[in-house]
Design a protein around this motif. Structure first.
Motif, short mmCIF file in Angstrom:
data_model
loop_
_atom_site.label_atom_id
_atom_site.label_comp_id
_atom_site.label_asym_id
_atom_site.label_seq_id
_atom_site.Cartn_x
_atom_site.Cartn_y
_atom_site.Cartn_z
N ALA A 89 0.82 -1.21 0.00
CA ALA A 89 0.00 0.00 0.00
C ALA A 89 0.86 1.26 0.00
CB ALA A 89 -0.94 -0.01 1.20
N ALA A 90 1.97 1.26 0.73
CA ALA A 90 2.83 2.44 0.77
C ALA A 90 3.44 2.72 -0.60
CB ALA A 90 3.94 2.25 1.82
N TYR A 91 3.83 1.67 -1.30
CA TYR A 91 4.38 1.82 -2.64
C TYR A 91 3.32 2.40 -3.58
CZ TYR A 91 6.24 0.67 -7.21
OH TYR A 91 6.67 0.75 -8.50
N ILE A 92 2.12 1.83 -3.57
CA ILE A 92 1.04 2.31 -4.43
C ILE A 92 0.70 3.75 -4.09
CG2 ILE A 92 -1.41 2.00 -5.03
CD1 ILE A 92 0.50 -0.08 -6.29
N ASP A 93 0.67 4.10 -2.81
CA ASP A 93 0.39 5.49 -2.41
C ASP A 93 1.44 6.44 -2.96
OD1 ASP A 93 -1.87 4.66 -1.05
OD2 ASP A 93 -0.94 4.80 0.95
N ALA A 94 2.71 6.06 -2.88
CA ALA A 94 3.78 6.92 -3.37
C ALA A 94 3.69 7.12 -4.88
CB ALA A 94 5.15 6.34 -2.99
N VAL A 95 3.44 6.05 -5.61
CA VAL A 95 3.34 6.15 -7.07
C VAL A 95 2.08 6.94 -7.46
CG1 VAL A 95 3.19 4.87 -9.23
CG2 VAL A 95 4.70 4.07 -7.41
N THR A 96 1.01 6.79 -6.71
CA THR A 96 -0.20 7.56 -6.96
C THR A 96 0.06 9.05 -6.76
OG1 THR A 96 -1.59 5.70 -6.34
CG2 THR A 96 -2.63 7.87 -6.30
N MET A 97 0.83 9.40 -5.73
CA MET A 97 1.19 10.81 -5.51
C MET A 97 2.04 11.34 -6.66
SD MET A 97 1.76 10.79 -1.34
CE MET A 97 3.04 11.98 -1.48
N ARG A 128 7.96 16.43 -25.11
CA ARG A 128 9.06 15.77 -24.41
C ARG A 128 9.71 16.68 -23.37
NH1 ARG A 128 9.82 11.05 -23.07
NH2 ARG A 128 9.04 10.46 -25.08
N LYS A 129 9.97 17.94 -23.73
CA LYS A 129 10.61 18.86 -22.77
C LYS A 129 9.71 19.12 -21.56
CE LYS A 129 13.75 21.15 -25.88
NZ LYS A 129 15.07 21.41 -25.46
N ALA A 130 8.41 19.27 -21.81
CA ALA A 130 7.47 19.48 -20.70
C ALA A 130 7.45 18.25 -19.80
CB ALA A 130 6.07 19.78 -21.23
N PHE A 131 7.52 17.06 -20.42
CA PHE A 131 7.55 15.84 -19.64
C PHE A 131 8.81 15.79 -18.77
CE2 PHE A 131 9.14 11.54 -19.06
CZ PHE A 131 8.11 10.99 -18.33
N GLU A 132 9.94 16.08 -19.35
CA GLU A 132 11.20 16.03 -18.61
C GLU A 132 11.19 17.01 -17.44
OE1 GLU A 132 14.19 16.55 -21.62
OE2 GLU A 132 13.85 14.54 -22.43
N LYS A 133 10.60 18.20 -17.66
CA LYS A 133 10.50 19.19 -16.58
C LYS A 133 9.60 18.65 -15.46
CE LYS A 133 9.57 24.10 -15.79
NZ LYS A 133 8.71 24.12 -14.65
N ALA A 134 8.43 18.13 -15.84
CA ALA A 134 7.51 17.59 -14.84
C ALA A 134 8.15 16.42 -14.11
CB ALA A 134 6.21 17.14 -15.52
N GLN A 135 8.84 15.57 -14.84
CA GLN A 135 9.52 14.42 -14.24
C GLN A 135 10.53 14.89 -13.20
OE1 GLN A 135 9.06 11.26 -14.27
NE2 GLN A 135 10.99 10.23 -13.94
N SER A 136 11.30 15.89 -13.53
CA SER A 136 12.31 16.37 -12.58
C SER A 136 11.67 16.95 -11.32
CB SER A 136 13.23 17.39 -13.24
OG SER A 136 12.55 18.60 -13.49
N GLU A 137 10.46 17.49 -11.45
CA GLU A 137 9.76 18.08 -10.30
C GLU A 137 9.03 17.04 -9.45
OE1 GLU A 137 7.28 21.06 -12.09
OE2 GLU A 137 8.99 22.33 -12.61
N CYS A 138 8.74 15.88 -10.02
CA CYS A 138 7.92 14.89 -9.33
C CYS A 138 8.67 13.60 -8.95
CB CYS A 138 6.72 14.52 -10.20
SG CYS A 138 5.63 15.91 -10.58
N VAL A 139 9.81 13.36 -9.55
CA VAL A 139 10.50 12.08 -9.37
C VAL A 139 10.84 11.80 -7.91
CG1 VAL A 139 12.87 12.88 -9.76
CG2 VAL A 139 12.20 10.56 -10.42
N HIS A 140 11.00 12.83 -7.10
CA HIS A 140 11.33 12.62 -5.68
C HIS A 140 10.22 11.87 -4.93
CE1 HIS A 140 8.80 16.22 -5.40
NE2 HIS A 140 8.59 15.85 -4.15
N LEU A 141 9.02 11.85 -5.50
CA LEU A 141 7.90 11.16 -4.85
C LEU A 141 7.93 9.65 -5.05
CD1 LEU A 141 5.13 13.70 -5.91
CD2 LEU A 141 6.10 13.39 -3.59
N LEU A 142 8.70 9.21 -6.03
CA LEU A 142 8.76 7.79 -6.33
C LEU A 142 9.56 7.04 -5.25
CD1 LEU A 142 9.43 7.87 -10.16
CD2 LEU A 142 7.32 7.25 -8.99
N PRO A 143 9.11 5.84 -4.90
CA PRO A 143 9.87 5.04 -3.94
C PRO A 143 11.19 4.60 -4.53
CG PRO A 143 7.92 3.87 -4.71
CD PRO A 143 7.92 5.20 -5.37
N ARG A 144 12.19 4.47 -3.73
CA ARG A 144 13.53 4.05 -4.19
C ARG A 144 13.76 2.61 -3.91
NH1 ARG A 144 14.33 7.75 -7.57
NH2 ARG A 144 14.39 9.81 -6.77
#
Length: 144
Positions: A89-97, A128-144
């Motif tokens: 559940a914690a993993y799914i919650d993190a990816v959902t965020m 693609r550039k918009a995606f890369e920008k969004a990815q850089s802003e959101c990737v910290h939410l992903l579980p490691r």
């Protein structure tokens, strides 16, 4: 421009968790070995550029039908590791965020499948550039 669909497979071990549905004489594999065997199977079944490991950036799927077919063929390796991280559940919650964060930045991102943790992102090459920008802003939410 041709639409690129990216299947982001987040937790490397998630793609190779569980137990192998292969002959009983075969021993359970370490998750990292199962992951490499899954990748090789994907390459052998038409996904020639599939890497041995998938990082948080995911894998860009160019042909969803061929990918899904190869993934079904190679499913036994998803279950081969036995000691890999389970989707909880914690993993799914993190990816959902993460998915929500990406959507707030204009990206088309599905919430993760509660059983596998996989999710899809649709990106036009022109975005693609918009995606890369969004990815850089959101990737910290992903579980490691």
């Amino acid at each position: 421009m041709k639409k690129l669909t990216a299947l982001l497979l987040l937790a490397l071990a998630t793609a190779c968790s569980g137990q192998q549905a292969a002959p009983q004489a075969q021993q359970a594999l370490p998750a990292s070995d199962a992951e490499v065997k899954f990748a090789q199977c994907m390459r052998d079944n038409g996904i020639g550029d599939y890497p041995d490991t998938i990082g948080s950036e995911g894998y860009p799927v160019k042909d969803a039908v061929a990918f899904d077919k190869a993934e079904q063929t190679c499913a036994r390796w998803k279950e081969a590791g036995g000691t890999a991280k389970k989707v909880d559940a914690a993993y799914i919650d993190a990816v959902t965020m993460y998915a929500k964060c990406m959507r707030e930045r204009g990206m088309k991102v599905q919430n993760p499948d509660p059983k596998t943790g996989h999710y899809r992102v649709s990106v036009d090459n022109k975005d693609r550039k918009a995606f890369e920008k969004a990815q850089s802003e959101c990737v910290h939410l992903l579980p490691r």
